[in-house]
Design a protein around this motif. Structure first.
Motif, PDB file in Angstrom:
ATOM      1  N   ARG A  89      -1.701  -5.185   0.458  1.00 27.29           N
ATOM      2  CA  ARG A  89      -0.222  -5.228   1.169  1.00 27.29           C
ATOM      3  C   ARG A  89      -0.266  -5.075   2.906  1.00 27.29           C
ATOM      4  O   ARG A  89      -1.176  -5.277   3.188  1.00 27.29           O
ATOM      5  CB  ARG A  89       0.232  -4.206   1.329  1.00 27.29           C
ATOM      6  CG  ARG A  89       1.310  -3.248   1.176  1.00 27.29           C
ATOM      7  CD  ARG A  89       2.426  -2.081   1.009  1.00 27.29           C
ATOM      8  NE  ARG A  89       2.154  -2.041  -0.533  1.00 27.29           N
ATOM      9  CZ  ARG A  89       2.952  -2.400  -1.576  1.00 27.29           C
ATOM     10  NH1 ARG A  89       3.927  -3.065  -1.130  1.00 27.29           N
ATOM     11  NH2 ARG A  89       2.788  -1.979  -2.991  1.00 27.29           N
ATOM     12  N   ASP A  93       3.845  -3.195   5.654  1.00 31.62           N
ATOM     13  CA  ASP A  93       5.272  -3.127   4.645  1.00 31.62           C
ATOM     14  C   ASP A  93       5.222  -1.830   4.792  1.00 31.62           C
ATOM     15  O   ASP A  93       4.302  -0.926   4.601  1.00 31.62           O
ATOM     16  CB  ASP A  93       4.550  -3.780   3.526  1.00 31.62           C
ATOM     17  CG  ASP A  93       4.603  -3.159   2.069  1.00 31.62           C
ATOM     18  OD1 ASP A  93       5.486  -2.086   1.533  1.00 31.62           O
ATOM     19  OD2 ASP A  93       5.680  -4.263   1.838  1.00 31.62           O
ATOM     20  N   SER A 102      -0.664  -5.332  -2.960  1.00 33.17           N
ATOM     21  CA  SER A 102       1.084  -5.108  -3.337  1.00 33.17           C
ATOM     22  C   SER A 102       1.506  -5.120  -4.214  1.00 33.17           C
ATOM     23  O   SER A 102       0.520  -5.268  -5.899  1.00 33.17           O
ATOM     24  CB  SER A 102       1.179  -6.825  -2.950  1.00 33.17           C
ATOM     25  OG  SER A 102       0.438  -6.636  -1.392  1.00 33.17           O
TER      26      SER A 102
END
Length: 114
Positions: A89, A93, A102
């Motif tokens: 990720r 984020d 992710s």
């Protein structure tokens, strides 16, 4: 117009369609023979806006649901699926601190017969 497009992508929205089979048939009608239809789904959606069965299915069952639309339509061949998962990720984020990987995405695709 019929046979107009080389490709159509349905990106993270099939779960909101009230008549997904009818939409899939229409997509097949407007794609040129040999053209491709790609449907992309994920583990995330807006609860309460999805079709009723969506939230009850496992992600791979959702992918099967999409493939079934292609099959019921009867206008696609060379059906394939793909699962993309395990990517880090991005640091920026907002969910980075709670989940380092992710969200997975799943694809179904096929070519219009002809």
């Amino acid at each position: 117009t019929q046979n107009e497009f080389d490709a159509v992508i349905c990106n993270f929205s099939i779960e909101y369609l009230v008549k997904p089979l009818e939409v899939t048939r229409e997509v097949a009608r407007v794609i040129k023979p040999g053209g491709i239809f790609i449907t992309i789904i994920s583990d995330r959606w807006f609860p309460g806006k999805e079709i009723s069965i969506w939230s009850e299915m496992h992600p791979f069952e959702r992918l099967g649901f999409v493939l079934d639309l292609y099959l019921k339509c009867g206008m696609f061949e060379n059906l394939k699926t793909q699962s993309i998962r395990g990517f880090p990720r991005p640091y920026e984020d907002k969910y980075f601190n709670s989940k380092k990987v992710s969200d997975p995405i799943f694809l179904a695709h096929g070519k219009v017969k002809g």
